[in-house]
Scaffold this motif. Structure first.
Motif, short mmCIF file in Angstrom:
data_model
loop_
_atom_site.label_atom_id
_atom_site.label_comp_id
_atom_site.label_asym_id
_atom_site.label_seq_id
_atom_site.Cartn_x
_atom_site.Cartn_y
_atom_site.Cartn_z
N ALA A 232 8.69 36.49 -48.18
CA ALA A 232 9.36 35.68 -47.16
C ALA A 232 9.03 36.19 -45.76
CB ALA A 232 10.87 35.70 -47.39
N ILE A 233 9.00 37.51 -45.58
CA ILE A 233 8.64 38.07 -44.26
C ILE A 233 7.23 37.66 -43.88
CG2 ILE A 233 8.18 40.24 -43.04
CD1 ILE A 233 10.49 41.49 -44.61
N GLU A 234 6.31 37.79 -44.82
CA GLU A 234 4.91 37.46 -44.53
C GLU A 234 4.74 35.97 -44.22
OE1 GLU A 234 2.94 38.82 -48.00
OE2 GLU A 234 2.87 40.93 -47.35
N ALA A 235 5.51 35.12 -44.89
CA ALA A 235 5.37 33.67 -44.70
C ALA A 235 6.27 33.12 -43.61
CB ALA A 235 5.66 32.96 -46.02
N GLY A 236 7.16 33.96 -43.05
CA GLY A 236 8.09 33.48 -42.04
C GLY A 236 9.10 32.51 -42.60
#
Length: 375
Positions: A232-236
């Motif tokens: 989720a962090i990587e994909a925003g």
């Protein structure tokens, strides 16, 4: 003999025991298996691994170059009985650590036959290989799950009861019941073929280890909380939580791995260790999913947000916690890192990986720090 009557001499992890020891590890490319492989390599063991390949992309196994430190690797699926027997025949291990599994509840609902084949028949195949192949196996640790218990709690029970090793086994989904079956299979093999020196002249001793909800750096598994947050962090994107109020026995992966190593050592020296063992966190580390996610949100500086997953999901037990007092008393095992320390090290691990640091070295450093804390 009941556990209250057993008095073991405390057994710490002994580098001299593992140095040069031939160890066969199934599932060495998985999240737990990769961490355990690194630890065994650091102890100087001669580790052979059996696994079809890395289960995720990315994977800790590949990023930490786990294969570079293995004595041997074979692309063996535990469903292949002949390949397992050939591996034991050629590698001649002294210790077998069986971690290979299909570990996901929702995947077990999509493919129950495969789940039972890997988790149940795979365990049968490992134990059959130990039984049939002449060799020097003396200690076998079969890793199952905290979900092997018959869990009827939809929420926290009034007494917040923690499961002990003698509680009934069961499971309302294929994954959980497959782990209960693996426990029953192991108990049957132990009683039928490995129960005494007379019926088991080579002296192989078999125990099961029950632990679950392990967390740590490098876990990109499907439906796994840390993996979901990192993605989720990587994909925003927002992290979607299926059951935020579920209570689980959270612990850093190195805590139960420490237990598996201690158990293998004790099996080598003490036949009464051939039984089932819980390896779970202390009482105060059983928290809700919501608590874990909100604490990680703080540690990551607000890098992600979460929301309730509104889609239809399979039912899950609302409460699950283990009583590990037997392992604490009889194996001198304690979880060296509490949940707060575990979450801090997970964020540190993933931030270092994001910066491009050497994953193998930073993982070995965390293992060293864990050993220092334990001492």
């Amino acid at each position: 003999m009941c556990s209250q009557q057993i008095r073991y001499v405390p057994v710490p992890i002994d580098p001299d025991f593992w140095a040069g020891r031939r160890v066969l590890l199934t599932g060495h490319t998985g999240f737990k298996g990769a961490w355990l492989s690194l630890w065994l390599q650091a102890l100087g063991a001669r580790v052979s691994g059996l696994a079809p390949g890395a289960p995720t992309q990315p994977s800790l196994y590949e990023l930490a170059r786990v294969g570079a430190g293995m004595e041997a690797e074979r692309a063996v699926d535990v469903r292949d009985a002949d390949a397992l027997r050939a591996a034991l025949r050629e590698e001649r291990p002294e210790v077998v650590l069986h971690l290979a599994a299909q570990p996901m509840v929702r995947r077990s609902l999509r493919d129950p036959a495969m789940t039972y084949a890997v988790n149940v028949l795979g365990t049968v195949n490992v134990l059959e290989a130990v039984r049939l192949e002449p060799g020097e196996v003396r200690a076998v640790v079969v890793v199952t799950s905290d979900k092997c218990y018959e869990n009827l709690f939809s929420g926290a029970p009034p007494t917040a009861r923690r499961f002990v090793e003698g509680d009934p086994l069961g499971g309302s989904d294929p994954y959980s019941s497959s782990k209960a079956c693996a426990e029953l299979v192991t108990a049957a093999y132990r009683r039928s073929f490995f129960s005494s020196e007379d019926s088991n002249p080579r002296g192989a001793r078999i125990a099961t280890a029950r632990a679950g909800n392990v967390i740590g750096g490098g876990d990109w598994g499907e439906d796994r909380l840390i993996g979901d947050i990192v993605r989720a962090i990587e994909a925003g994107e927002r992290v979607k939580l299926r059951n935020p109020d579920a209570v689980r026995p959270w612990q850093h992966v190195l805590n139960p791995l420490n237990g598996y190593l201690r158990l293998a050592q004790e099996l080598w020296h003490e036949p009464r260790a051939a039984q089932a063992w819980n390896f779970g966190p202390r009482d105060h580390d059983a928290h809700t999913v919501r608590w874990i996610v909100e604490r990680l949100e703080e540690l990551w500086g607000g890098a992600f947000k979460w929301e309730l997953d509104g889609s239809e999901n399979p039912p899950e037990a609302g409460y699950l916690a283990l009583d590990s007092s037997k392992a604490e008393r009889d194996l001198n095992w304690l979880p060296a890192w509490d949940l707060g320390q575990a979450l801090e090290r997970i964020v540190a691990w993933h931030e270092a990986e994001r910066r491009g640091e050497d994953v193998r070295q930073m993982s070995l450093t965390q293992i060293e720090q864990f050993g220092d804390r334990e001492a």
